[in-house]
Design a protein around this motif. Structure first.
Motif, PDB file in Angstrom:
ATOM      1  N   LEU A 123     -68.032  40.696 -34.850  1.00 37.52           N
ATOM      2  CA  LEU A 123     -68.718  39.838 -33.911  1.00 37.52           C
ATOM      3  C   LEU A 123     -68.083  39.466 -32.655  1.00 37.52           C
ATOM      4  O   LEU A 123     -68.578  39.702 -31.473  1.00 37.52           O
ATOM      5  CB  LEU A 123     -69.371  38.483 -34.800  1.00 37.52           C
ATOM      6  N   SER A 124     -66.864  39.185 -32.788  1.00 39.83           N
ATOM      7  CA  SER A 124     -66.097  38.783 -31.717  1.00 39.83           C
ATOM      8  C   SER A 124     -65.800  40.230 -30.752  1.00 39.83           C
ATOM      9  O   SER A 124     -65.714  40.059 -29.670  1.00 39.83           O
ATOM     10  CB  SER A 124     -64.542  38.335 -32.360  1.00 39.83           C
ATOM     11  N   SER A 125     -65.558  41.304 -31.531  1.00 41.81           N
ATOM     12  CA  SER A 125     -65.499  42.578 -30.760  1.00 41.81           C
ATOM     13  C   SER A 125     -66.426  42.935 -29.838  1.00 41.81           C
ATOM     14  O   SER A 125     -66.639  43.621 -28.977  1.00 41.81           O
ATOM     15  CB  SER A 125     -65.163  43.728 -31.804  1.00 41.81           C
ATOM     16  N   ALA A 126     -67.725  42.680 -30.500  1.00 41.39           N
ATOM     17  CA  ALA A 126     -68.958  42.897 -29.629  1.00 41.39           C
ATOM     18  C   ALA A 126     -69.156  42.143 -28.542  1.00 41.39           C
ATOM     19  O   ALA A 126     -70.046  42.461 -27.511  1.00 41.39           O
ATOM     20  CB  ALA A 126     -70.226  42.911 -30.678  1.00 41.39           C
ATOM     21  N   MET A 127     -68.468  40.926 -28.494  1.00 47.79           N
ATOM     22  CA  MET A 127     -68.893  39.869 -27.480  1.00 47.79           C
ATOM     23  C   MET A 127     -67.838  40.304 -26.217  1.00 47.79           C
ATOM     24  O   MET A 127     -66.891  39.391 -25.961  1.00 47.79           O
ATOM     25  CB  MET A 127     -68.806  38.392 -27.706  1.00 47.79           C
ATOM     26  N   HIS A 128     -68.009  41.220 -25.628  1.00 52.47           N
ATOM     27  CA  HIS A 128     -66.971  41.742 -24.701  1.00 52.47           C
ATOM     28  C   HIS A 128     -67.455  42.376 -23.491  1.00 52.47           C
ATOM     29  O   HIS A 128     -68.718  42.870 -23.573  1.00 52.47           O
ATOM     30  CB  HIS A 128     -65.889  42.438 -25.346  1.00 52.47           C
ATOM     31  N   GLY A 129     -66.877  42.608 -22.312  1.00 44.36           N
ATOM     32  CA  GLY A 129     -67.115  43.394 -21.369  1.00 44.36           C
ATOM     33  C   GLY A 129     -68.582  42.798 -20.405  1.00 44.36           C
ATOM     34  O   GLY A 129     -68.903  41.629 -20.234  1.00 44.36           O
ATOM     35  N   THR A 130     -69.655  43.533 -20.217  1.00 43.95           N
ATOM     36  CA  THR A 130     -70.684  43.311 -19.246  1.00 43.95           C
ATOM     37  C   THR A 130     -71.577  42.171 -20.237  1.00 43.95           C
ATOM     38  O   THR A 130     -72.076  41.529 -19.222  1.00 43.95           O
ATOM     39  CB  THR A 130     -71.480  44.873 -19.076  1.00 43.95           C
ATOM     40  N   TYR A 131     -71.745  42.309 -21.465  1.00 49.16           N
ATOM     41  CA  TYR A 131     -72.478  41.381 -22.068  1.00 49.16           C
ATOM     42  C   TYR A 131     -71.700  40.373 -22.551  1.00 49.16           C
ATOM     43  O   TYR A 131     -72.190  39.662 -23.750  1.00 49.16           O
ATOM     44  CB  TYR A 131     -73.083  42.425 -23.279  1.00 49.16           C
ATOM     45  N   ASP A 132     -70.461  40.034 -22.257  1.00 45.96           N
ATOM     46  CA  ASP A 132     -69.744  38.685 -22.690  1.00 45.96           C
ATOM     47  C   ASP A 132     -70.396  37.757 -21.889  1.00 45.96           C
ATOM     48  O   ASP A 132     -71.127  37.737 -20.941  1.00 45.96           O
ATOM     49  CB  ASP A 132     -68.409  38.918 -22.119  1.00 45.96           C
ATOM     50  N   VAL A 133     -70.625  36.580 -22.820  1.00 47.25           N
ATOM     51  CA  VAL A 133     -71.690  35.374 -22.590  1.00 47.25           C
ATOM     52  C   VAL A 133     -70.995  34.795 -21.243  1.00 47.25           C
ATOM     53  O   VAL A 133     -71.700  34.357 -20.067  1.00 47.25           O
ATOM     54  CB  VAL A 133     -71.575  34.560 -23.727  1.00 47.25           C
ATOM     55  N   ARG A 191     -61.120  33.986 -27.964  1.00 46.51           N
ATOM     56  CA  ARG A 191     -61.586  34.478 -29.482  1.00 46.51           C
ATOM     57  C   ARG A 191     -60.475  35.384 -30.010  1.00 46.51           C
ATOM     58  O   ARG A 191     -60.388  35.420 -31.254  1.00 46.51           O
ATOM     59  CB  ARG A 191     -62.887  35.278 -29.140  1.00 46.51           C
ATOM     60  N   LYS A 192     -59.999  36.214 -29.299  1.00 40.65           N
ATOM     61  CA  LYS A 192     -58.939  37.191 -29.756  1.00 40.65           C
ATOM     62  C   LYS A 192     -57.813  36.664 -30.486  1.00 40.65           C
ATOM     63  O   LYS A 192     -57.431  36.801 -31.659  1.00 40.65           O
ATOM     64  CB  LYS A 192     -58.545  37.927 -28.753  1.00 40.65           C
ATOM     65  N   GLU A 193     -57.355  35.348 -29.822  1.00 42.96           N
ATOM     66  CA  GLU A 193     -56.123  34.776 -30.468  1.00 42.96           C
ATOM     67  C   GLU A 193     -56.704  33.886 -31.782  1.00 42.96           C
ATOM     68  O   GLU A 193     -55.952  34.000 -32.752  1.00 42.96           O
ATOM     69  CB  GLU A 193     -55.657  33.785 -29.358  1.00 42.96           C
ATOM     70  N   PHE A 194     -57.789  33.388 -31.597  1.00 46.41           N
ATOM     71  CA  PHE A 194     -58.397  32.831 -32.776  1.00 46.41           C
ATOM     72  C   PHE A 194     -58.294  33.729 -34.149  1.00 46.41           C
ATOM     73  O   PHE A 194     -58.098  33.402 -35.090  1.00 46.41           O
ATOM     74  CB  PHE A 194     -59.603  32.110 -32.520  1.00 46.41           C
ATOM     75  N   ILE A 195     -58.975  34.918 -33.904  1.00 42.32           N
ATOM     76  CA  ILE A 195     -59.466  35.962 -34.915  1.00 42.32           C
ATOM     77  C   ILE A 195     -57.880  36.411 -35.257  1.00 42.32           C
ATOM     78  O   ILE A 195     -57.861  36.634 -36.755  1.00 42.32           O
ATOM     79  CB  ILE A 195     -60.172  36.876 -34.385  1.00 42.32           C
ATOM     80  N   SER A 196     -56.759  36.782 -34.800  1.00 47.66           N
ATOM     81  CA  SER A 196     -55.600  37.112 -35.061  1.00 47.66           C
ATOM     82  C   SER A 196     -54.918  36.177 -35.979  1.00 47.66           C
ATOM     83  O   SER A 196     -54.418  36.293 -36.842  1.00 47.66           O
ATOM     84  CB  SER A 196     -54.694  37.337 -34.033  1.00 47.66           C
ATOM     85  N   HIS A 197     -55.236  34.782 -35.692  1.00 46.80           N
ATOM     86  CA  HIS A 197     -54.771  33.639 -36.675  1.00 46.80           C
ATOM     87  C   HIS A 197     -55.441  33.527 -37.997  1.00 46.80           C
ATOM     88  O   HIS A 197     -55.216  33.636 -39.225  1.00 46.80           O
ATOM     89  CB  HIS A 197     -54.658  32.308 -36.021  1.00 46.80           C
ATOM     90  N   LEU A 198     -56.846  33.662 -37.989  1.00 49.03           N
ATOM     91  CA  LEU A 198     -57.662  33.682 -38.944  1.00 49.03           C
ATOM     92  C   LEU A 198     -57.567  34.838 -39.847  1.00 49.03           C
ATOM     93  O   LEU A 198     -57.616  34.653 -41.064  1.00 49.03           O
ATOM     94  CB  LEU A 198     -59.102  33.628 -38.497  1.00 49.03           C
ATOM     95  N   ARG A 199     -57.134  35.856 -39.339  1.00 50.98           N
ATOM     96  CA  ARG A 199     -57.049  37.173 -40.215  1.00 50.98           C
ATOM     97  C   ARG A 199     -55.938  37.121 -41.369  1.00 50.98           C
ATOM     98  O   ARG A 199     -55.716  37.667 -42.256  1.00 50.98           O
ATOM     99  CB  ARG A 199     -56.514  38.281 -39.139  1.00 50.98           C
ATOM    100  N   LEU A 200     -55.172  36.147 -40.956  1.00 49.25           N
ATOM    101  CA  LEU A 200     -53.783  35.823 -41.699  1.00 49.25           C
ATOM    102  C   LEU A 200     -54.404  35.181 -43.016  1.00 49.25           C
ATOM    103  O   LEU A 200     -53.672  35.011 -44.082  1.00 49.25           O
ATOM    104  CB  LEU A 200     -52.829  34.927 -41.219  1.00 49.25           C
ATOM    105  N   TYR A 201     -55.511  34.429 -43.061  1.00 53.74           N
ATOM    106  CA  TYR A 201     -56.100  33.888 -44.379  1.00 53.74           C
ATOM    107  C   TYR A 201     -57.076  34.841 -45.054  1.00 53.74           C
ATOM    108  O   TYR A 201     -58.019  34.041 -45.511  1.00 53.74           O
ATOM    109  CB  TYR A 201     -56.826  32.719 -43.830  1.00 53.74           C
ATOM    110  N   ARG A 202     -57.384  35.990 -44.892  1.00 48.13           N
ATOM    111  CA  ARG A 202     -58.318  36.690 -45.440  1.00 48.13           C
ATOM    112  C   ARG A 202     -58.228  36.506 -46.928  1.00 48.13           C
ATOM    113  O   ARG A 202     -59.062  36.331 -47.755  1.00 48.13           O
ATOM    114  CB  ARG A 202     -57.943  38.293 -45.260  1.00 48.13           C
TER     115      ARG A 202
END
Length: 588
Positions: A380-390, A462-473
């Motif tokens: 979801l975070s990866s899809a929220m980028h570029g021209t269509y980033d909020v 978002r990228k930084e948050f996801i990188s930290h959250l990934r550690l808790y999979r």
């Protein structure tokens, strides 16, 4: 006592337990900036209580020749509490030595002191010397014991409180990570929405000043709808975008297409609103905005809701209800050694894993869905980028509104004729509407506040948050291993408690994680299902499910047509990134 099945010794060690989960992040500090290490049960009391706690520990070890270092005798308060946690494993080797050959403790004094310092109840019911434990239900022994049935009940309550505190300590960093970022993202979205509203209001005040006052209400209502949608209200993007342009059309007609000395009447304005979608004075721009808003706002909304669900999952598992059989197993593991005077003994690693994996069997079922949940957040975070980033869509909304107004001005003569056919000639009021009253200084202040954080974009956060959250999979899958390896079990090579006595190693079969694996658990019986855990699993499944198909639907909606009716793909649409110089050029 539960019948035990003999088997091979479990090969688990501290290294295997530690590898199941990421290394804990730095602990949160108390008000004075000091680290707050996790501890089992209640922390030793401050002040003199801290000295008594430490004295009891050394008292229990003196029988084996240990003595308290002089350098530690003066410590109280926070220092005593921290050192108590650090010293307990060191004292284990001395205090966990098997009792005399006949298996009974000489005195219950150490047990009484720990019972008092843990505030488990009155000392009146705690024996001073070992006695027969014929009334004990769990901590049974053929030898005299320092426990009574009432003490056993108090110990069982304390054992459940201990494990709940350890669970909460283990998840504290993960919970803070998600809750802190959920609040930060919501605050950022609020700032972006307010800033986009200011951009649009500035557009009207500087470039279309004669209609700015009337347009202000519609601009404010539009961004209120945007905020309601992002923060969870069930409203339609298509509906509130169309409503904005419906209400804007009478204002544009009155001041730009067919201006007069006074405004049109309310009845005539209502006719213009109803005719707007057929006349299409703004061309295809409303449809473009609907597509771009859908592609950016919906993922943002889903992202916030998913973060709130993550907090709910952790809160639920932090307060897990333990079965009666689990409670008895926790009592046997944590406090039955006290009955034999072994107040500092720790369970063997394999024994601890069996008990904790049995108690957390329902929680382990969350593991697979938790991993997919984090993966869906990544996607979801990866899809929220570029021209269509909020961030891009909201802060460039004003430029699309300007394009719409310019198109209406260019097509003014044709629109006038179309309006006459539908609504007749304009009917005007006798009074003129006020001019712009927008507070430019307030806008400039907001722009400066946002500019300070311009280098740290929403996408980078978002990228930084996801990188930290990934550690808790693997957090839930490896939780039992983490608790035993880092908190509960004895270190390798030390004597340990196996549920009956202090031994060199645990020799019974060690089961895996999850409900199915517990059928052969020699320590805890697990049966049925936990409806609370099943409920949060269903919620995780729902979030995972709605994320995947939503991107496909949005992509279809984004294939928009230009003014000539030619379909344009999303990649061919460009949005102006407007900065301070842009406004100077736009309104020169």
């Amino acid at each position: 006592m539960m019948t035990r099945a003999a088997g091979s010794q479990h090969p688990s060690s501290h290294s295997s337990a530690d590898s199941a989960l990421p290394a804990p992040m730095p602990l949160l500090t108390d008000g004075g900036g000091r680290g707050a290490p996790p501890a089992l049960g209640r922390a030793p009391p401050a002040g003199g209580g801290g000295r008594r706690w430490r004295a009891a520990c050394w008292q229990a070890a003196r029988g084996s020749g240990a003595s308290e270092p002089r350098s530690l005798r003066g410590l109280t308060g926070m220092g005593a509490r921290s050192l108590s946690v650090l010293l307990l494993p060191l004292l284990l080797a001395a205090a966990a030595t098997p009792a005399p050959r006949d298996g009974e403790p000489r005195s219950c004094e150490a047990v009484r002191k720990v019972f008092q310092l843990r505030q488990l109840g009155s000392l009146r019911g705690v024996p001073e010397f070992p006695r027969a434990g014929v009334d004990l239900q769990v901590c049974t022994s053929k030898n005299p014991t320092c426990c009574t049935k009432k003490m056993e009940e108090r110990y069982q309550t304390a054992a459940k409180q201990d494990i709940q505190q350890v669970l909460q300590t283990s998840s504290a960093t993960l919970k803070f990570l998600i809750s802190h970022n959920a609040a930060a993202f919501q605050e950022t979205f609020e700032m972006l929405i307010k800033l986009a509203e200011n951009y649009t209001s500035t557009l009207f005040c500087n470039a279309y000043r004669n209609m700015a006052a009337e347009a202000a209400t519609h601009v404010q209502e539009f961004f209120t709808d945007v905020a309601l949608f992002v923060f969870g209200t069930d409203i339609s993007i298509e509906e509130f975008v169309n409503r904005f342009f419906d209400t804007l059309f009478p204002v544009v007609y009155n001041h730009m297409i067919n201006p007069g000395l006074t405004d049109v009447t309310l009845e005539y304005a209502e006719c213009l609103q109803m005719a707007r979608r057929d006349i299409r004075p703004f061309g295809n721009i409303p449809k473009k905005i609907i597509g771009r808003m859908g592609r950016s706002l919906l993922p943002s909304r889903n992202f916030l809701q998913a973060l709130n669900l993550g907090i709910e999952v952790i809160n639920t598992t932090d307060h897990l209800h333990f079965s009666k059989d689990c409670s008895r197993a926790l009592l046997r593991m944590q406090y039955c050694p006290h009955c034999q005077g072994l107040i500092l003994s720790k369970p063997c690693m394999g024994y601890c894993l069996n008990v904790i994996r049995g108690c957390l069997a329902y929680m382990a079922e969350v593991d697979l869905h938790w991993q997919r949940y984090i993966q869906s957040l990544e996607e979801l975070s990866s899809a929220m980028h570029g021209t269509y980033d909020v961030e891009h869509v909201l802060l460039n909304f004003h430029s699309l509104v300007n394009d719409a107004l310019m198109q209406a001005r260019v097509n003014g003569p044709e629109l006038t004729e179309q309006v006459k056919k539908v609504c007749g000639p304009p009917v005007r009021k006798s009074t003129q509407s006020p001019h712009c009253s927008f507070d430019q200084n307030k806008y400039n202040q907001g722009l400066k506040m946002f500019s300070r954080d311009s280098e740290e974009t929403l996408a980078s956060r978002r990228k930084e948050f996801i990188s930290h959250l990934r550690l808790y999979r693997a957090f839930y899958g490896g939780l039992a291993d983490q608790l035993c390896g880092n908190e509960l079990a004895a270190a390798d090579g030390l004597p340990c408690w196996n549920g009956e006595d202090v031994v060199k190693s645990y020799t019974h079969r060690v089961v895996g994680s999850g409900i199915k694996a517990q059928s052969g658990n020699p320590e805890v019986r697990v049966k049925g299902a936990d409806p609370v855990i099943n409920q949060i699993i269903d919620k995780l499944k729902h979030v995972i499910q709605i994320h995947a198909p939503s991107s496909e639907v949005q992509t279809e909606d984004l294939a928009v047509s230009d003014e000539n009716g030619l379909t344009k793909s999303p990649s061919s649409i460009k949005i102006l990134t407007c900065t301070d110089w842009c406004f100077e050029e736009l309104f020169r």
